[in-house]
Design an enzyme around this catalytic site. Structure first.
Site, PDB file in Angstrom:
ATOM      1  N   THR A 370     -15.158 -29.902 -60.796  1.00 40.03           N
ATOM      2  CA  THR A 370     -16.540 -29.859 -60.452  1.00 40.03           C
ATOM      3  C   THR A 370     -16.845 -28.431 -59.750  1.00 40.03           C
ATOM      4  O   THR A 370     -16.201 -27.337 -60.040  1.00 40.03           O
ATOM      5  CB  THR A 370     -16.816 -30.864 -59.368  1.00 40.03           C
ATOM      6  OG1 THR A 370     -16.009 -30.922 -58.205  1.00 40.03           O
ATOM      7  CG2 THR A 370     -16.853 -32.377 -59.848  1.00 40.03           C
ATOM      8  N   SER A 442     -16.070 -38.749 -55.288  1.00 35.85           N
ATOM      9  CA  SER A 442     -15.367 -38.403 -54.171  1.00 35.85           C
ATOM     10  C   SER A 442     -16.287 -37.414 -53.752  1.00 35.85           C
ATOM     11  O   SER A 442     -15.930 -36.449 -52.603  1.00 35.85           O
ATOM     12  CB  SER A 442     -14.153 -38.198 -54.404  1.00 35.85           C
ATOM     13  OG  SER A 442     -13.436 -39.030 -54.595  1.00 35.85           O
TER      14      SER A 442
END
Length: 560
Positions: A370, A442
């Site tokens: 990410t 997460s």
């Protein structure tokens, strides 16, 4: 001077002092940026110098990262934005721009003959959820920004047309996904050179992406979710085997949520990500348990022991969480003092607790590539944002004529909630595929604030994000220099598999021997991971600092 005049002057002086203190409390007077790419930092600097605030700068950074980091985020993905609005009493909000499953999605869509077919949720348009980032950029500009959306998108549009130079991170991510990129002709055309990973310095130009950004600049969200662009996106997806519809795009909305807030020692407060992020809960649980343990006075191996054990317990609870619009998350139970005290007291001071000795929890998986950035302006408005397309280059599928590479966030759902799961049904069902649902994540953009300090944390890294943020937060709590927070060596435990993953060089040979003697199984992952970006505002001293992870190619900057 009369007594009344003296009293009046004294009162005036007190008022001026109070006003000065209030002004200092509201903002640092300087802006600071930490982003994973120099071009994104430069874009934010330009927007701030044009009179934009932190929210305008966040739009500029996000759009620019969509150009220069197609492997980490983009218009075909989503993310989480944690916002601080300045004031004597700051206001915190959480913009959930996580992707949503298409309306035709169903719990068994990745099963064949009762077995999960992993490739279907990883590569190609069937793996793509409906993107949230374009809506988030429009929302930030319209609700919090000072500049029009077109101004904040201008740096990204310019860069997409002019091109950017391939760096070592781009080459690494493209190498990881080379086969998948080759399998999609449009992705290969956009991101490879002669069907190979481009050489360092190769200029990547994306005029189609520039046109898509321009449509958003002119029409806002409708430039992406409706009209010609939406028709092009849906047609490209469906021709390649996907299930998107025009209604899926037109119906996408972000969600404004209350951040997770948890009191810490010394008047500090953790402000972090609520579900559909599991990261904020894990951070709050870990810090609460550590407050009952003497981690600061412990020698290195003992400290690692405490950190590993609190992570083991916090990660065990992850499988109980899901999209709050679809499931009831037991946040109050998981953050109850009595519950966390019991978890902390269950830690053996010297020996590892086998994960098998704890109550079972469903297995899960998550892509780990990410991106993250942070920005604060001179008034004290701040953004900590983590964006994603899941795996590097997402689904490795680019919609022809748009420049948009799609996410593969559908892979973050529990693909088989009832069949092969050996740990039971409840936790898997919380994150099962369902129409319109957002997959669990997460991603953990985080603030810690007290009357005298403000700090931001966040990183890419999938399931390792909470453990990376925790280690940086511990550096902050110890008073380490800001530059050391993102540089700290990393290790990680997530309940299952029952193994301590770590970067090369995190532990010395002696420390490894001691940890193994306590019952830990260590695994050197063979590479550095994560790319943390942090900010710090010393309210008492009136200074701001920023730091970018030395593992990446990012840049931190202070702006007058």
């Amino acid at each position: 001077m009369s007594f009344a005049a003296a009293l009046q002057r004294l009162a005036l002086g007190a008022c001026l002092a109070l006003l000065a203190c209030a002004a200092q409390a509201q903002g640092p007077g300087h802006a600071a940026i930490a982003s994973p790419h120099s071009e994104a930092t430069s874009a934010a600097q330009r927007i701030l110098q044009q009179g934009g605030n932190a929210f305008d700068a966040a739009v500029a950074i996000s759009a620019t990262l969509a150009v220069v980091e197609p492997y980490g985020s983009g218009l075909g993905g989503g993310g989480f934005f944690l916002l601080r609005e300045s004031g004597v009493t700051p206001r915190y909000t959480f913009l959930d721009a996580r992707e949503r499953a298409p309306a035709s999605a169903r719990a068994d869509m990745y099963l064949k003959d009762g077995k999960v077919q992993p490739g279907l949720s990883v590569n190609g348009p069937l793996a793509a959820a409906i993107p949230g980032l374009p809506q988030a950029l429009a929302d930030l500009a319209s609700t919090h920004g000072k500049l029009p959306l077109k101004d904040s998108l201008a740096p990204a549009i310019r860069l997409a047309n002019q091109g950017f130079a391939v760096d070592r991170i781009y080459r690494d991510r493209a190498t990881m996904r080379l086969s998948a990129l080759r399998d999609d002709a449009e992705s290969a055309r956009l991101f490879l050179s002669g069907n190979e990973v481009p050489a360092l310095g190769t200029v990547i130009r994306q005029p189609e992406l520039a046109a898509t950004l321009q449509a958003m600049a002119e029409q806002g969200r409708d430039g992406f979710y409706r009209g010609p662009m939406a028709r092009r996106l849906v047609e490209g997806v469906r021709q390649a085997g996907g299930i998107w519809t025009l209604d899926d795009l037109a119906g996408y909305r972000t969600a404004w949520r209350e951040p997770l807030r948890y009191p810490l020692a010394d008047q500090r407060e953790l402000i972090s990500s609520p579900p559909p992020s599991a990261g904020g809960v894990a951070l709050a649980q870990s810090l609460a348990m550590l407050q009952r343990l003497p981690w600061q006075s412990a020698e290195p191996v003992q400290r690692s022991h405490y950190v590993i054990e609190v992570l083991r317990r916090a990660y065990r609870d992850r499988g109980l969480l899901g999209d709050p619009d679809y499931v009831n998350n037991p946040i109050n139970k998981l953050l109850a003092r009595q519950y966390l005290t019991g978890l902390a007291d269950s830690i053996d001071v010297y020996q590892a607790t086998p994960s098998s000795a704890l109550p079972p929890s469903p297995p899960w998986r998550e892509g780990d590539h990410t991106t993250h950035f942070a920005v604060i302006d001179g008034d004290g408005n701040a953004v900590s944002a983590t964006l994603s397309v899941n795996l590097p280059f997402g689904a490795a599928f680019s919609v022809p004529g748009t420049g948009v590479v799609l996410n593969n966030e559908m892979d973050d759902f529990a693909a088989d909630p009832g069949g092969s799961n050996s740990y039971g049904l409840a936790g898997s069902q919380a994150n099962a595929v369902a129409a319109g649902k957002r997959p669990l994540s997460s991603m953990s953009p985080t603030f810690i604030e007290s009357p005298s300090q403000f700090a931001t944390f966040g990183t890419p890294g999938g399931s390792r994000i909470p453990s990376m943020v925790l280690l940086s937060v511990l550096g902050f709590l110890e008073g380490q220099p800001v530059a050391e927070w993102p540089a700290t060596p990393r290790y990680h435990h997530q309940y299952l598999p029952d193994v301590v993953e770590h970067e090369p060089g995190t532990f010395s040979a002696r420390q490894k021997t001691e940890l193994e003697g306590r019952g830990y199984r260590l695994k050197d992952v063979g590479r550095q991971y994560g790319n943390q970006q942090v900010l710090y505002w010393d309210k008492a001293g009136g200074t701001v600092e920023a730091a970018s992870d030395p593992r990446g190619v990012g840049r931190a900057a202070i702006v007058d």
